[in-house]
Design a protein around this motif. Structure first.
Motif, PDB file in Angstrom:
ATOM      1  N   TRP A   1      -7.294  12.485  -6.901  1.00  0.00           N
ATOM      2  CA  TRP A   1      -5.909  12.740  -6.514  1.00  0.00           C
ATOM      3  C   TRP A   1      -5.298  13.949  -7.226  1.00  0.00           C
ATOM      4  CZ3 TRP A   1      -5.260   6.914  -7.669  1.00  0.00           C
ATOM      5  CH2 TRP A   1      -5.735   6.164  -6.573  1.00  0.00           C
TER       6      TRP A   1
ATOM      7  N   ARG B   1       2.581   9.630  -9.280  1.00  0.00           N
ATOM      8  CA  ARG B   1       1.399   8.798  -9.067  1.00  0.00           C
ATOM      9  C   ARG B   1       0.664   8.636 -10.391  1.00  0.00           C
ATOM     10  NH1 ARG B   1      -2.498   9.231  -3.759  1.00  0.00           N
ATOM     11  NH2 ARG B   1      -3.107   7.028  -3.773  1.00  0.00           N
TER      12      ARG B   1
ATOM     13  N   ASP C   1       0.838  -1.201   0.000  1.00  0.00           N
ATOM     14  CA  ASP C   1       0.000   0.000   0.000  1.00  0.00           C
ATOM     15  C   ASP C   1       0.872   1.250   0.000  1.00  0.00           C
ATOM     16  OD1 ASP C   1      -2.445   1.525   0.221  1.00  0.00           O
ATOM     17  OD2 ASP C   1      -1.933   1.821   2.333  1.00  0.00           O
TER      18      ASP C   1
ATOM     19  N   ALA D   1      -4.731   2.079  -1.350  1.00  0.00           N
ATOM     20  CA  ALA D   1      -5.409   3.379  -1.412  1.00  0.00           C
ATOM     21  C   ALA D   1      -6.876   3.239  -1.008  1.00  0.00           C
ATOM     22  CB  ALA D   1      -5.288   3.996  -2.799  1.00  0.00           C
TER      23      ALA D   1
ATOM     24  N   THR E   1       1.120   3.783  -3.348  1.00  0.00           N
ATOM     25  CA  THR E   1       0.502   5.097  -3.156  1.00  0.00           C
ATOM     26  C   THR E   1       1.549   6.196  -2.977  1.00  0.00           C
ATOM     27  OG1 THR E   1       0.275   4.690  -0.769  1.00  0.00           O
ATOM     28  CG2 THR E   1      -1.613   4.138  -2.171  1.00  0.00           C
TER      29      THR E   1
END
Length: 342
Positions: free
Chosen positions: A278, A310, A194, A248, A198
């Protein structure tokens, strides 16, 4: 523009512009576009066909010398490189370098904050890495300031900008970071994946996660019990855990690796929705719908910048990929020394 016979593109320079671009290229300040323009004209000179070089490069003269690994050129007028004047340059496959005769390797190395490539195996080569950029599946494209002594030019030092390919393992080790291919004991796989996907990890943790997921299902690590792996019709590797993992805040039942980036595969055509959540701008570098934004940029303790991009991108009908691409760079000359300014 290319002519009717399909010759390579030619770039026009004045004599002064050619000297300026050459100096910038040697000092690692030239953009990718400027270096291409220079190379297009310089290589015909070193290969003995000045007629194919554009003006004013036909006035540059190839110098015959015994070293087959480099080509030497004498310029019509001197240039000043790092404060030192020279009228000769060396062109190699991965570098354009000035030939300096009135300074020692130790002095130029000290001036430019270089270090020996290897104190035992290559004490005659000093370098300082300036920037690293992702390139291909396994490594980086490296730009370095390099200085060296060579036997064919006694009393001279070659100084310039080297462009080469280096593996991720090599670059992390150069930073004093020993990469691992497995998660350390006690690491929670779910939480670590995770964090990595992220953009909350760093280049070293991302490297380890990529290898751990690749090798974990084949290992005896109990944390990977029940994981399965395979390859799709397009050659992309995939992995499925025995139960969904929250990435996320969304359940993920399958991970996919495209290029060098590990992604979580999500259900639905939701890349635009994730981008809105985002605040990721559109990205047109791929054929599929994609959104990419720098999530975070930190200066690591060793002075390197670690950029995290990202990503939310369409994958196949009804599927979306989410992940983070980690880049490492150390920019000493200019704001973005390897940007293409075309």
């Amino acid at each position: 523009m290319a002519d009717e016979e399909g010759e390579a593109l030619r770039y026009e320079f004045t004599a002064e512009q050619a000297q300026q671009v050459l100096t910038a290229a040697i000092e690692c300040r030239a953009s990718t576009h400027a270096q291409l323009a220079l190379s297009t004209n310089v290589w015909p000179v070193v290969l003995g066909d000045s007629s194919r070089a554009g003006s004013p490069f036909e006035a540059w003269t190839e110098v015959k010398q015994p070293n087959s690994s480099l080509h030497e050129i004498e310029l019509p007028v001197p240039i000043t490189v790092f404060g030192h004047e020279t009228q000769r340059i060396a062109v190699l496959s991965e570098a354009t370098m000035a030939i300096l005769e009135r300074i020692s390797l130790e002095d130029i190395s000290s001036q430019l904050d270089m270090k020996p490539l290897s104190a035992t195996d290559a004490p005659h080569i000093h370098l300082r890495e300036l920037s690293l950029r992702n390139s291909g599946d396994d490594g980086f494209y490296v730009r370095s300031l390099t200085a060296s002594r060579i036997a064919s030019h006694p009393g001279a030092v070659l100084v310039g900008c080297e462009e080469r390919y280096g593996t991720r393992t090599e670059q992390l080790r150069r930073r004093g970071k020993e990469p691992d291919t497995a998660f350390a004991p006690g690491v929670d796989i779910n939480k670590e994946l995770d964090a990595v996907l992220t953009c909350k990890a760093d280049a070293l943790r991302n490297y380890t996660a990529g290898w751990a997921v690749l090798m974990g299902p084949l290992s005896t690590d109990p944390r990977f019990k029940g994981w399965k792996s395979g390859e799709d019709d397009e050659g992309n590797r995939w992995w499925t855990p025995p139960a969904p993992i929250a990435i996320a805040g969304m359940p993920v039942s399958r991970f996919v690796k495209l290029g060098q980036t590990l992604y979580a595969e999500l259900d639905g055509d939701i890349a635009p929705a994730l981008a809105e959540r985002w605040d990721l701008p559109p990205y047109d570098g791929w054929d599929d719908v994609a959104f990419v934004g720098f999530y975070d940029t930190d200066a690591a303790a060793d002075g390197w910048l670690e950029d995290r991009a990202r990503i939310a991108r369409a994958f196949r009908p009804g599927k979306t990929l989410h992940g983070c691409e980690y880049q490492q760079n150390r920019q000493e000359f200019g704001k973005t020394p390897d940007d293409d300014d075309a």
